[in-house]
Design an enzyme around this catalytic site. Structure first.
Site, PDB file in Angstrom:
ATOM      1  N   VAL A  32       0.840  -1.362  -0.113  1.00 41.15           N
ATOM      2  CA  VAL A  32      -0.144   0.022  -0.012  1.00 41.15           C
ATOM      3  C   VAL A  32       0.917   1.243  -0.054  1.00 41.15           C
ATOM      4  O   VAL A  32       0.450   2.444  -0.419  1.00 41.15           O
ATOM      5  CB  VAL A  32      -1.065   0.172   1.167  1.00 41.15           C
ATOM      6  CG1 VAL A  32      -0.261   0.007   2.555  1.00 41.15           C
ATOM      7  CG2 VAL A  32      -1.958   1.059   1.050  1.00 41.15           C
ATOM      8  N   LYS A  33       2.151   1.175   0.644  1.00 40.96           N
ATOM      9  CA  LYS A  33       2.887   2.396   0.604  1.00 40.96           C
ATOM     10  C   LYS A  33       3.570   3.031  -0.789  1.00 40.96           C
ATOM     11  O   LYS A  33       3.855   4.147  -0.724  1.00 40.96           O
ATOM     12  CB  LYS A  33       4.061   1.947   1.424  1.00 40.96           C
ATOM     13  CG  LYS A  33       3.902   1.786   2.817  1.00 40.96           C
ATOM     14  CD  LYS A  33       3.273   2.956   3.533  1.00 40.96           C
ATOM     15  CE  LYS A  33       3.388   2.712   5.042  1.00 40.96           C
ATOM     16  NZ  LYS A  33       2.588   4.096   5.763  1.00 40.96           N
ATOM     17  N   ASP A  34       3.170   2.317  -1.948  1.00 37.29           N
ATOM     18  CA  ASP A  34       3.417   2.737  -3.253  1.00 37.29           C
ATOM     19  C   ASP A  34       2.616   3.973  -3.620  1.00 37.29           C
ATOM     20  O   ASP A  34       3.134   5.124  -4.159  1.00 37.29           O
ATOM     21  CB  ASP A  34       3.085   1.774  -4.194  1.00 37.29           C
ATOM     22  CG  ASP A  34       4.109   0.628  -4.321  1.00 37.29           C
ATOM     23  OD1 ASP A  34       4.963   0.324  -3.521  1.00 37.29           O
ATOM     24  OD2 ASP A  34       4.153  -0.046  -5.224  1.00 37.29           O
TER      25      ASP A  34
END
Length: 376
Positions: free
Chosen positions: A78-80
């Site tokens: 999700v950190k993308d």
């Protein structure tokens, strides 16, 4: 007799081949493919992840429990989304020009996301992280082109904390930016503009609650903000917290922060303060809960066995929270959570008998699921 056997085998094989003749592609497949189109480089492939129905848990609760498959992002988490938006924000504000340098303090997936985004856009990346992190994590970031500085692990209040060292490094350079993932609200903006709208569109607006844990606050706050606004406040928001974090006590006590103590097997979630990403949306939170490591590790194995999903501990903590929220709201409810990343970066611990014994978690895994403990 031999020839007859060959003829029989050949005939049977032909029949089987005929029975599984290729079918025409479904209209759904064609619509999704058309909508996706061609991604413009790696950054164009970030987001628009599937929403997966967790079948066993949905049947068990009589609800629809849905997980956003963030492990399908190019960098694997999700950190993308946050990585893309903090860089995008710096570009938009003129803080980062071609050939510039991005600096961040991170021990996890944000660094990996930034490494992919920076490579894609032609920026240099400098990462500061606590020296307690594994050599494998350091090697991966360097493999992706980052300059990595492991520094002593000290509290955030200490000026030598890895985040403060990252800030000072950026200040010493021309055409450089410290992206400051915890307090840079471009992180939150990523989820207001992408994650929230995706969930609303994918469910056709039929969502009753959203829940997930938080570290920087961006995913939870941004998604909550969008879903609250688009639903006129109907969608409920529940914060999930690991052991050692103070956020559950903060919300359950009406806003009192206590000293952080204890720890969890999860990485990248839990917090000892209210970040700027979370600060603007604390009034939108309908409730919170602490999820024990025992429940989290059991769900790692349940998701693998029952759903075929190979998830990291922060993802399965979210799944436990979604199950508990569904049970709280009652049958017929639709609850959405985040499947932050896969277990690939944590397998040497989560599936190690020795590690599980050291953490006193072996007994939390049902006997019929212990067949997945394949590492010594």
């Amino acid at each position: 007799m031999f020839r007859h056997g060959v003829r029989t085998f050949a005939t049977t094989s032909l029949r089987r081949m005929a029975a599984v003749a290729p079918q025409e592609p479904s209209q759904y497949l064609l619509n999704v493919s058309k909508a996706q189109g061609i991604a413009k480089g790696l950054t164009g492939a970030i987001g628009n992840t599937p929403l997966i129905r967790l079948n066993r848990l949905s049947e068990e609760t009589g609800c629809e429990i849905l997980g956003k498959a963030e492990f399908m992002n190019p960098g694997g988490s999700v950190k993308d989304r946050a990585a893309l938006y903090v860089v995008k924000d710096a570009e938009e504000r003129g803080l980062l020009r071609p050939g510039g340098t991005v600096v961040e303090g991170t021990a996890g997936n944000t660094g990996i996301g930034l490494a992919h985004v920076c490579r894609s856009k032609g920026y240099k990346l400098v990462i500061y992280m606590p020296n307690t992190q594994s050599q494998g994590k350091i090697d991966l970031l360097r493999l992706l082109g980052a300059e990595v500085y492991p520094v002593p692990a000290v509290a955030f209040e200490n000026p030598e904390n890895y985040n403060h060292q990252a800030r000072r490094h950026a200040e010493r350079l021309d055409n450089a930016v410290w992206t400051n993932q915890f307090d840079n609200i471009a992180n939150r903006r990523a989820h207001i503009e992408t994650t929230g709208p995706e969930i609303w569109a994918q469910t056709g607006g039929k969502v009753d609650a959203f829940t997930c844990a938080t570290g920087t606050g961006g995913t939870f706050a941004g998604t909550t903000r969008y879903l609250k606004e688009v639903s006129g406040g109907r969608v409920k928001a529940f914060l999930a917290d690991p052991p050692g974090s103070v956020l559950h006590s903060y919300f359950s006590s009406g806003g009192k922060l206590i000293e952080r103590s204890g720890s969890s097997i999860t990485e990248g979630i839990g917090q000892g303060r209210i970040t700027d990403n979370l600060k603007q949306d604390v009034d939108l939170v309908d409730g919170s809960m602490t999820i024990s490591d025992e429940k989290t590790i059991e769900m790692v194995y349940r998701c693998l066995d029952e759903e075929g999903l190979y998830l990291g501990a922060s993802s399965t903590l979210n799944v436990v929270a979604a199950k508990e929220v569904a049970e709280k709201l009652g049958k017929g409810s639709t609850v959405v959570t985040m499947l932050c990343d896969g277990a690939y970066r944590y397998a040497d611990r989560l599936f190690s008998r020795k590690w599980l014994e050291q953490k006193n978690l072996l007994g939390a895994i049902p006997e019929h699921l212990q067949k997945y403990i394949v590492l010594p």
